[in-house]
Design a protein around this motif. Structure first.
Motif, PDB file in Angstrom:
ATOM      1  N   UNK A 305      -2.909  57.055  28.371  1.00  0.00           N
ATOM      2  CA  UNK A 305      -4.460  57.438  29.316  1.00  0.00           C
ATOM      3  C   UNK A 305      -5.492  56.792  29.156  1.00  0.00           C
ATOM      4  N   UNK A 306      -5.445  55.578  28.196  1.00  0.00           N
ATOM      5  CA  UNK A 306      -6.430  54.903  27.996  1.00  0.00           C
ATOM      6  C   UNK A 306      -6.532  53.793  28.753  1.00  0.00           C
ATOM      7  N   UNK A 307      -7.990  53.296  28.932  1.00  0.00           N
ATOM      8  CA  UNK A 307      -8.152  51.888  29.846  1.00  0.00           C
ATOM      9  C   UNK A 307      -7.195  50.767  29.508  1.00  0.00           C
ATOM     10  N   UNK A 308      -6.662  50.285  30.573  1.00  0.00           N
ATOM     11  CA  UNK A 308      -5.753  48.858  30.189  1.00  0.00           C
ATOM     12  C   UNK A 308      -6.377  47.664  30.983  1.00  0.00           C
ATOM     13  N   UNK A 309      -6.270  46.788  30.441  1.00  0.00           N
ATOM     14  CA  UNK A 309      -6.363  45.101  31.107  1.00  0.00           C
ATOM     15  C   UNK A 309      -4.965  44.463  30.925  1.00  0.00           C
ATOM     16  N   UNK A 310      -4.503  43.939  32.166  1.00  0.00           N
ATOM     17  CA  UNK A 310      -3.467  43.197  32.052  1.00  0.00           C
ATOM     18  C   UNK A 310      -4.031  41.725  32.194  1.00  0.00           C
ATOM     19  N   UNK A 311      -3.222  41.003  31.208  1.00  0.00           N
ATOM     20  CA  UNK A 311      -3.625  39.546  31.577  1.00  0.00           C
ATOM     21  C   UNK A 311      -2.490  38.497  31.859  1.00  0.00           C
ATOM     22  N   UNK A 312      -2.273  37.867  32.847  1.00  0.00           N
ATOM     23  CA  UNK A 312      -1.007  37.052  33.044  1.00  0.00           C
ATOM     24  C   UNK A 312      -1.290  36.638  34.577  1.00  0.00           C
ATOM     25  N   UNK A 327       5.648  55.287  35.497  1.00  0.00           N
ATOM     26  CA  UNK A 327       5.825  56.092  34.735  1.00  0.00           C
ATOM     27  C   UNK A 327       4.300  56.709  34.572  1.00  0.00           C
ATOM     28  N   UNK A 328       3.587  56.617  35.653  1.00  0.00           N
ATOM     29  CA  UNK A 328       2.182  57.183  35.712  1.00  0.00           C
ATOM     30  C   UNK A 328       0.989  56.589  35.035  1.00  0.00           C
ATOM     31  N   UNK A 329       1.150  55.245  34.885  1.00  0.00           N
ATOM     32  CA  UNK A 329       0.050  54.475  34.462  1.00  0.00           C
ATOM     33  C   UNK A 329      -0.324  53.773  35.735  1.00  0.00           C
ATOM     34  N   UNK A 330      -1.724  54.299  36.330  1.00  0.00           N
ATOM     35  CA  UNK A 330      -2.038  54.070  37.382  1.00  0.00           C
ATOM     36  C   UNK A 330      -3.268  53.141  37.548  1.00  0.00           C
ATOM     37  N   UNK A 331      -3.311  51.914  38.159  1.00  0.00           N
ATOM     38  CA  UNK A 331      -4.649  51.055  38.548  1.00  0.00           C
ATOM     39  C   UNK A 331      -5.109  50.399  37.350  1.00  0.00           C
ATOM     40  N   UNK A 332      -4.427  49.822  36.567  1.00  0.00           N
ATOM     41  CA  UNK A 332      -4.865  48.997  35.405  1.00  0.00           C
ATOM     42  C   UNK A 332      -5.891  47.796  36.087  1.00  0.00           C
ATOM     43  N   UNK A 333      -6.680  47.365  35.305  1.00  0.00           N
ATOM     44  CA  UNK A 333      -7.393  46.258  35.631  1.00  0.00           C
ATOM     45  C   UNK A 333      -6.630  45.211  35.236  1.00  0.00           C
ATOM     46  N   UNK A 334      -7.103  44.188  35.705  1.00  0.00           N
ATOM     47  CA  UNK A 334      -6.276  42.607  35.474  1.00  0.00           C
ATOM     48  C   UNK A 334      -7.195  41.553  35.403  1.00  0.00           C
ATOM     49  N   UNK A 335      -6.852  40.606  34.565  1.00  0.00           N
ATOM     50  CA  UNK A 335      -7.276  39.328  34.537  1.00  0.00           C
ATOM     51  C   UNK A 335      -6.383  38.242  34.884  1.00  0.00           C
ATOM     52  N   UNK A 336      -6.578  37.591  36.023  1.00  0.00           N
ATOM     53  CA  UNK A 336      -5.567  36.852  36.530  1.00  0.00           C
ATOM     54  C   UNK A 336      -5.805  35.418  35.985  1.00  0.00           C
ATOM     55  N   UNK A 337      -4.573  35.027  35.294  1.00  0.00           N
ATOM     56  CA  UNK A 337      -4.557  33.610  34.605  1.00  0.00           C
ATOM     57  C   UNK A 337      -3.777  33.602  33.277  1.00  0.00           C
ATOM     58  N   UNK A 338      -3.274  32.452  33.147  1.00  0.00           N
ATOM     59  CA  UNK A 338      -2.311  32.178  31.873  1.00  0.00           C
ATOM     60  C   UNK A 338      -3.023  31.368  30.872  1.00  0.00           C
ATOM     61  N   UNK A 339      -4.413  30.995  30.759  1.00  0.00           N
ATOM     62  CA  UNK A 339      -5.017  29.933  29.854  1.00  0.00           C
ATOM     63  C   UNK A 339      -6.057  31.046  29.444  1.00  0.00           C
ATOM     64  N   UNK A 340      -6.072  31.372  28.124  1.00  0.00           N
ATOM     65  CA  UNK A 340      -7.016  32.222  27.401  1.00  0.00           C
ATOM     66  C   UNK A 340      -8.542  31.414  27.588  1.00  0.00           C
ATOM     67  N   UNK A 341      -8.520  30.119  27.395  1.00  0.00           N
ATOM     68  CA  UNK A 341      -9.890  29.327  27.392  1.00  0.00           C
ATOM     69  C   UNK A 341     -10.272  29.374  28.668  1.00  0.00           C
ATOM     70  N   UNK A 342      -9.838  29.519  29.755  1.00  0.00           N
ATOM     71  CA  UNK A 342     -10.084  29.334  31.214  1.00  0.00           C
ATOM     72  C   UNK A 342     -10.577  30.832  31.590  1.00  0.00           C
TER      73      UNK A 342
END
Length: 453
Positions: A305-312, A327-342
């Protein structure tokens, strides 16, 4: 009677849509109920009944939401303490679902209030056994409380015998667990289908004539299970809503940089090869896909139940959001992309070596710790000489036990070691990821510890 199997391989479970060509009963649906509704539409049937075999410990149910959305009758054991209206069912009760008859069989063991269902169309039978009788085994009996485990194991032994007595030998068996779920106890067969008759000759819970031996043996072979299980049954007793699987707007670069700098949980979904060579400093690696048990390990390892950001990639993020909702982990944030520098040009990046057994033998100094992140039972069965064991799911709470120096991390396949390597680096440690199969270590010349009898 037609039975449509709805697989959830990410958690090792199955749900079922059973119909007579017109109306349908759904058994043990997962939370993302759109899959079930699609199956019903494709079959041209109306969902009139939804049934639970038990208050699940390994996932959030979609039963309550599915029943409400379809105006269906929701069948739940009368003995279950729940906060919602349902049709309470009891042992021996018979329910009509169109041309089908559904008989409720009390089968305590996996939980105190577990039930199974025998469904008949007058010609053939199907047994829906939930976490009771599985293919080659039974559901584990230690998920309620340690003080209840012995009693529940005795219950499980009696329940499966009761169930096979009530059903025809030709009846097809449809368990919910047993396909990789930690709700299973061994030895599971890995079979894709079975019948009651087959289980009578192949299932240790039915072939062992000594109940006390069965109880001792089953309990002795129970292994660790995910910590998030503690949250599942309480959530299911409240009548959870359906999952929200929408992908959010991508987090902006400055905000992603801030989250990394502030130590928030940023999860990189790329494969562990890409992660090891180039990733955001402070991110953790949970490779998505390829049979990785992503959901289980993320829910088990990271604080609840801590804030979560998905990257991919968008596809991986979308699938991961769906999986985590189960499993009840709802509405995580996301950063869409596969290149960290971009994604965030100003964020710090990092890397660490990824090697095989040959490179480990060549480059590792004897003084450098060798960390095995497999479970305790795996480590006890076979281990590398000189290795120490901290299971992945205990690593965050046991960081202070890891010896000083460059750490060489391995597991059974490379996946858990990849997660552990990222967690160790995040904690400021110098790490090398051994991305190799444990079973190949001995043949590669890695010294193995002598096993004691």
């Amino acid at each position: 009677m037609d039975v449509i199997v709805i697989e959830t391989p990410q958690l090792g479970d199955r749900s079922y849509l059973v119909h007579d060509g017109s109306v349908a009963l759904v058994i043990d649906p997962q939370r993302d109920v759109d899959r079930v509704e699609t199956a019903a539409r494709d079959a041209g049937v109306t969902i009139t009944h939804v049934a639970e075999t038990h208050l699940h410990n390994d996932y959030v149910t979609g039963g309550f939401a599915l029943a409400r959305a379809n105006g269906a009758t929701y069948l739940v054991n009368a003995a279950d303490a729940v906060a919602f209206e349902r049709e309470p069912v009891t042992d021996g009760q018979v329910i009509r679902v169109g041309d089908l008859t559904v008989t409720v069989i009390a089968t305590p063991g996996h939980t105190h209030t577990h039930v199974s269902y025998i469904v008949s169309d007058g010609t053939t039978e199907a047994v829906f056994s939930g976490g009771s009788l599985l293919f080659g085994s039974v559901g584990r009996t230690d998920l309620v409380a340690a003080s209840d485990t012995i009693g529940l194991t005795h219950d499980q032994y009696a329940s499966v015998r009761k169930l096979v007595h009530e059903a025809e030998h030709e009846a097809a068996l449809f368990p919910t667990h047993g396909f990789g779920s930690f709700c299973s106890s061994g030895p599971a067969t890995g079979a894709g289908s079975s019948t009651i008759g087959e289980q009578l000759t192949a299932n240790h819970a039915l072939t062992d004539p000594d109940e006390e031996h069965f109880v001792r043996d089953l309990i002795a072979n129970l292994t660790a299970y995910p910590s998030y299980y503690a949250h599942m049954a309480p959530a299911n007793s409240t009548g959870p809503a359906a999952s929200n699987v929408q992908v959010p707007e991508s987090v902006e670069a400055a905000e992603l940089t801030r989250r990394l700098a502030d130590g928030e949980w940023v999860v990189d979904l790329r494969n562990r090869v890409a992660f090891s060579s180039d990733h955001f400093a402070g991110a953790v690696s949970f490779e998505y896909g390829n049979g990785s048990n992503f959901t289980t390990y993320l829910g088990w390892v990271l604080p609840w139940n801590e804030p979560l950001t998905l990257v991919g990639s968008r596809g991986d993020v979308e699938d991961a959001i769906r999986d985590l909702s189960r499993i009840g982990i709802d509405s995580p944030d996301a950063a869409i992309g596969t290149e960290p520098h971009a994604l965030a040009p100003d964020a710090a990046v990092a890397s660490y070596p990824r090697v095989g057994w040959d490179e480990m033998l060549r480059d590792r100094a004897d003084s450098e710790p060798l960390l095995d992140t497999r479970r305790i039972d795996e480590f006890a069965a076979s281990r590398l000489a000189g290795s120490i064991n901290v299971p992945l799911h205990e690593l965050l709470s046991r960081m202070d036990e890891i010896p000083a120096g460059r750490i060489w991390v391995h597991c059974g396949s490379g996946y858990r070691a990849g997660v552990a390597a990222s967690l160790l680096q995040r904690a400021g440690r110098d790490v090398v990821h051994i991305d190799a199969a444990f079973d190949a270590a001995a043949s590669a010349g890695v010294p193995m510890a002598e096993q004691t009898v």
